[in-house]
Write a protein that holds these residues in place. Structure first.
Motif, PDB file in Angstrom:
ATOM      1  N   LEU A 112      34.267  14.195   1.859  1.00 30.65           N
ATOM      2  CA  LEU A 112      32.902  14.110   2.128  1.00 30.65           C
ATOM      3  C   LEU A 112      32.629  13.551   3.526  1.00 30.65           C
ATOM      4  CD1 LEU A 112      31.992  12.471  -1.091  1.00 30.65           C
ATOM      5  CD2 LEU A 112      31.885  14.778  -0.432  1.00 30.65           C
ATOM      6  N   SER A 113      31.273  14.118   4.167  1.00 32.19           N
ATOM      7  CA  SER A 113      31.033  13.742   5.388  1.00 32.19           C
ATOM      8  C   SER A 113      29.669  12.995   5.204  1.00 32.19           C
ATOM      9  CB  SER A 113      31.099  14.940   6.314  1.00 32.19           C
ATOM     10  OG  SER A 113      30.516  14.599   7.495  1.00 32.19           O
ATOM     11  N   LEU A 114      29.485  11.842   5.647  1.00 33.73           N
ATOM     12  CA  LEU A 114      28.151  11.066   5.786  1.00 33.73           C
ATOM     13  C   LEU A 114      27.310  11.476   6.930  1.00 33.73           C
ATOM     14  CD1 LEU A 114      26.404   8.910   4.273  1.00 33.73           C
ATOM     15  CD2 LEU A 114      27.799   7.415   5.467  1.00 33.73           C
ATOM     16  N   LEU A 115      26.109  12.088   6.564  1.00 31.38           N
ATOM     17  CA  LEU A 115      25.255  12.463   7.822  1.00 31.38           C
ATOM     18  C   LEU A 115      24.272  11.199   8.002  1.00 31.38           C
ATOM     19  CD1 LEU A 115      24.602  16.026   6.780  1.00 31.38           C
ATOM     20  CD2 LEU A 115      26.271  15.251   8.486  1.00 31.38           C
ATOM     21  N   GLN A 116      23.754  10.638   7.055  1.00 29.03           N
ATOM     22  CA  GLN A 116      22.491   9.708   7.200  1.00 29.03           C
ATOM     23  C   GLN A 116      22.466   8.653   6.035  1.00 29.03           C
ATOM     24  OE1 GLN A 116      18.777  11.518   7.385  1.00 29.03           O
ATOM     25  NE2 GLN A 116      17.726   9.795   7.800  1.00 29.03           N
ATOM     26  N   ILE A 117      21.880   7.432   6.404  1.00 32.81           N
ATOM     27  CA  ILE A 117      21.429   6.509   5.309  1.00 32.81           C
ATOM     28  C   ILE A 117      20.066   6.395   5.555  1.00 32.81           C
ATOM     29  CG2 ILE A 117      21.891   4.155   4.304  1.00 32.81           C
ATOM     30  CD1 ILE A 117      24.736   4.160   5.535  1.00 32.81           C
ATOM     31  N   ALA A 118      19.423   6.405   4.424  1.00 31.72           N
ATOM     32  CA  ALA A 118      17.857   6.172   4.662  1.00 31.72           C
ATOM     33  C   ALA A 118      17.234   5.195   3.240  1.00 31.72           C
ATOM     34  CB  ALA A 118      16.914   7.629   4.612  1.00 31.72           C
ATOM     35  N   PHE A 119      16.306   4.610   3.534  1.00 32.11           N
ATOM     36  CA  PHE A 119      15.894   3.677   2.492  1.00 32.11           C
ATOM     37  C   PHE A 119      14.463   4.117   2.093  1.00 32.11           C
ATOM     38  CE2 PHE A 119      13.697  -0.329   1.429  1.00 32.11           C
ATOM     39  CZ  PHE A 119      14.335  -0.664   0.125  1.00 32.11           C
ATOM     40  N   GLU A 120      14.163   4.352   0.892  1.00 29.27           N
ATOM     41  CA  GLU A 120      12.864   4.488   0.306  1.00 29.27           C
ATOM     42  C   GLU A 120      12.483   3.430  -0.573  1.00 29.27           C
ATOM     43  OE1 GLU A 120      14.259   7.680  -2.129  1.00 29.27           O
ATOM     44  OE2 GLU A 120      14.684   9.009  -0.736  1.00 29.27           O
ATOM     45  N   PRO A 121      11.521   2.694   0.127  1.00 31.28           N
ATOM     46  CA  PRO A 121      11.005   1.500  -0.658  1.00 31.28           C
ATOM     47  C   PRO A 121      10.213   1.741  -1.814  1.00 31.28           C
ATOM     48  CG  PRO A 121       9.767   1.744   1.429  1.00 31.28           C
ATOM     49  CD  PRO A 121      10.620   2.989   1.496  1.00 31.28           C
ATOM     50  N   GLU A 122      10.342   0.762  -2.802  1.00 34.26           N
ATOM     51  CA  GLU A 122       9.359   1.024  -4.063  1.00 34.26           C
ATOM     52  C   GLU A 122       8.027   0.396  -3.621  1.00 34.26           C
ATOM     53  OE1 GLU A 122      11.620  -1.121  -6.882  1.00 34.26           O
ATOM     54  OE2 GLU A 122      12.515   0.447  -7.752  1.00 34.26           O
ATOM     55  N   ALA A 123       7.125   0.526  -4.685  1.00 33.25           N
ATOM     56  CA  ALA A 123       5.780   0.027  -4.300  1.00 33.25           C
ATOM     57  C   ALA A 123       5.755  -1.616  -4.278  1.00 33.25           C
ATOM     58  CB  ALA A 123       4.700   0.435  -5.368  1.00 33.25           C
ATOM     59  N   GLU A 124       6.812  -2.163  -4.987  1.00 28.61           N
ATOM     60  CA  GLU A 124       7.052  -3.700  -5.055  1.00 28.61           C
ATOM     61  C   GLU A 124       8.301  -3.809  -4.305  1.00 28.61           C
ATOM     62  OE1 GLU A 124       5.408  -6.541  -6.449  1.00 28.61           O
ATOM     63  OE2 GLU A 124       3.685  -4.808  -6.737  1.00 28.61           O
ATOM     64  N   PRO A 125       8.030  -4.439  -2.805  1.00 24.91           N
ATOM     65  CA  PRO A 125       9.142  -4.817  -2.012  1.00 24.91           C
ATOM     66  C   PRO A 125       9.601  -6.256  -2.614  1.00 24.91           C
ATOM     67  CG  PRO A 125       7.172  -4.495  -0.965  1.00 24.91           C
ATOM     68  CD  PRO A 125       6.687  -4.492  -2.099  1.00 24.91           C
ATOM     69  N   PRO A 126      11.058  -6.316  -2.200  1.00 23.76           N
ATOM     70  CA  PRO A 126      12.018  -5.381  -1.293  1.00 23.76           C
ATOM     71  C   PRO A 126      12.868  -4.539  -2.039  1.00 23.76           C
ATOM     72  CG  PRO A 126      13.010  -7.468  -2.057  1.00 23.76           C
ATOM     73  CD  PRO A 126      11.856  -7.397  -2.843  1.00 23.76           C
ATOM     74  N   GLY A 127      12.690  -3.854  -2.980  1.00 20.95           N
ATOM     75  CA  GLY A 127      13.469  -3.203  -3.722  1.00 20.95           C
ATOM     76  C   GLY A 127      13.200  -1.635  -3.297  1.00 20.95           C
ATOM     77  N   GLY A 128      14.199  -0.578  -3.516  1.00 22.20           N
ATOM     78  CA  GLY A 128      14.100   0.639  -3.420  1.00 22.20           C
ATOM     79  C   GLY A 128      15.181   1.538  -3.629  1.00 22.20           C
ATOM     80  N   HIS A 129      15.156   2.663  -2.900  1.00 21.52           N
ATOM     81  CA  HIS A 129      16.464   3.373  -2.983  1.00 21.52           C
ATOM     82  C   HIS A 129      17.275   3.716  -1.889  1.00 21.52           C
ATOM     83  CE1 HIS A 129      14.375   4.480  -6.825  1.00 21.52           C
ATOM     84  NE2 HIS A 129      15.528   4.590  -7.377  1.00 21.52           N
ATOM     85  N   LEU A 130      18.327   3.528  -1.534  1.00 22.83           N
ATOM     86  CA  LEU A 130      19.274   3.765  -0.562  1.00 22.83           C
ATOM     87  C   LEU A 130      19.586   5.173  -0.708  1.00 22.83           C
ATOM     88  CD1 LEU A 130      21.382   0.863   0.542  1.00 22.83           C
ATOM     89  CD2 LEU A 130      19.704   2.130   1.824  1.00 22.83           C
ATOM     90  N   MET A 131      19.474   6.166   0.319  1.00 20.93           N
ATOM     91  CA  MET A 131      19.970   7.785   0.053  1.00 20.93           C
ATOM     92  C   MET A 131      20.959   7.955   0.976  1.00 20.93           C
ATOM     93  SD  MET A 131      19.580  10.386  -1.738  1.00 20.93           S
ATOM     94  CE  MET A 131      18.002  10.284  -2.498  1.00 20.93           C
ATOM     95  N   LEU A 132      22.251   8.200   0.621  1.00 23.95           N
ATOM     96  CA  LEU A 132      23.335   8.559   1.348  1.00 23.95           C
ATOM     97  C   LEU A 132      23.476   9.903   1.489  1.00 23.95           C
ATOM     98  CD1 LEU A 132      23.848   5.638   0.477  1.00 23.95           C
ATOM     99  CD2 LEU A 132      26.338   6.003   1.182  1.00 23.95           C
ATOM    100  N   THR A 133      23.086  10.676   2.633  1.00 26.46           N
ATOM    101  CA  THR A 133      23.022  12.242   2.691  1.00 26.46           C
ATOM    102  C   THR A 133      24.313  12.588   3.214  1.00 26.46           C
ATOM    103  OG1 THR A 133      20.620  12.113   3.300  1.00 26.46           O
ATOM    104  CG2 THR A 133      21.832  14.111   3.600  1.00 26.46           C
ATOM    105  N   LEU A 134      24.898  13.572   2.608  1.00 26.39           N
ATOM    106  CA  LEU A 134      26.147  14.162   2.799  1.00 26.39           C
ATOM    107  C   LEU A 134      26.121  15.483   3.221  1.00 26.39           C
ATOM    108  CD1 LEU A 134      28.120  12.824  -0.542  1.00 26.39           C
ATOM    109  CD2 LEU A 134      28.044  11.742   1.802  1.00 26.39           C
ATOM    110  N   ALA A 135      26.978  15.943   4.042  1.00 21.64           N
ATOM    111  CA  ALA A 135      26.990  17.209   4.649  1.00 21.64           C
ATOM    112  C   ALA A 135      27.173  18.338   3.284  1.00 21.64           C
ATOM    113  CB  ALA A 135      28.147  17.614   5.385  1.00 21.64           C
TER     114      ALA A 135
END
Length: 157
Positions: free
Chosen positions: A99-122
């Motif tokens: 696998l090849s990792l392209l990016q890591i992004a954070f999508e915060p929830e309405a109630e910080p500090p939680g959320g989702h980390l998205m590791l985008t792969l090729a």
């Protein structure tokens, strides 16, 4: 008085960095861009709430590329406070799948500090981690080695 580190003050040394907010995460994301790893090096430990990948990252920060060529280094990316993991485009039954990792992004929830980390792969792959809070670390664990391709990744324009 302290002042922020400057890029030109850096030296060729192993990385050992953490990310606790979006600004830190953008730095880590840039450093792991184009890292490659086999599926077998992905670990999820639900009891410890820890997700980790042993990856071969391209040394984007390397100032000596003109002297010794393009390099990669094995690094461990650890994400703590992970509640759930979901993925697409990964075949866990094929441990040789690269696998090849392209990016890591954070999508915060309405109630910080939680959320989702998205590791985008090729290739339309992705790993989505539900986290209680941002807590990532990236640590180089080997000496750099010459990139097998001999050059930096190129995404074309």
């Amino acid at each position: 008085m302290t002042e922020d580190a400057r890029f030109q003050d850096g030296r060729e040394a192993p990385l050992n960095l953490g990310a606790l907010d979006s600004d830190d995460l953008s730095v880590l994301s840039a450093l792991v861009q184009d890292a490659v790893f086999p599926v077998s090096e992905v670990t999820w430990r639900p009891a410890e709430r820890r997700f980790a990948i042993l990856l071969n990252r391209f040394r984007w920060e390397d100032g000596g590329r003109d002297r010794h060529g393009a390099e990669r280094v094995q690094s461990v990316l650890v994400i703590d406070n992970v509640q759930t993991v979901a993925s697409q485009g990964m075949v866990r039954e094929d441990p040789e799948m690269i696998l090849s990792l392209l990016q890591i992004a954070f999508e915060p929830e309405a109630e910080p500090p939680g959320g989702h980390l998205m590791l985008t792969l090729a290739g339309d792959g992705a790993i989505r981690l539900k986290v209680e809070a941002l807590d990532l670390s990236l640590k180089d664990v080997t000496r750099p080695y010459r990139a097998p391709s001999g050059k930096a990744p190129d995404h074309g324009a």
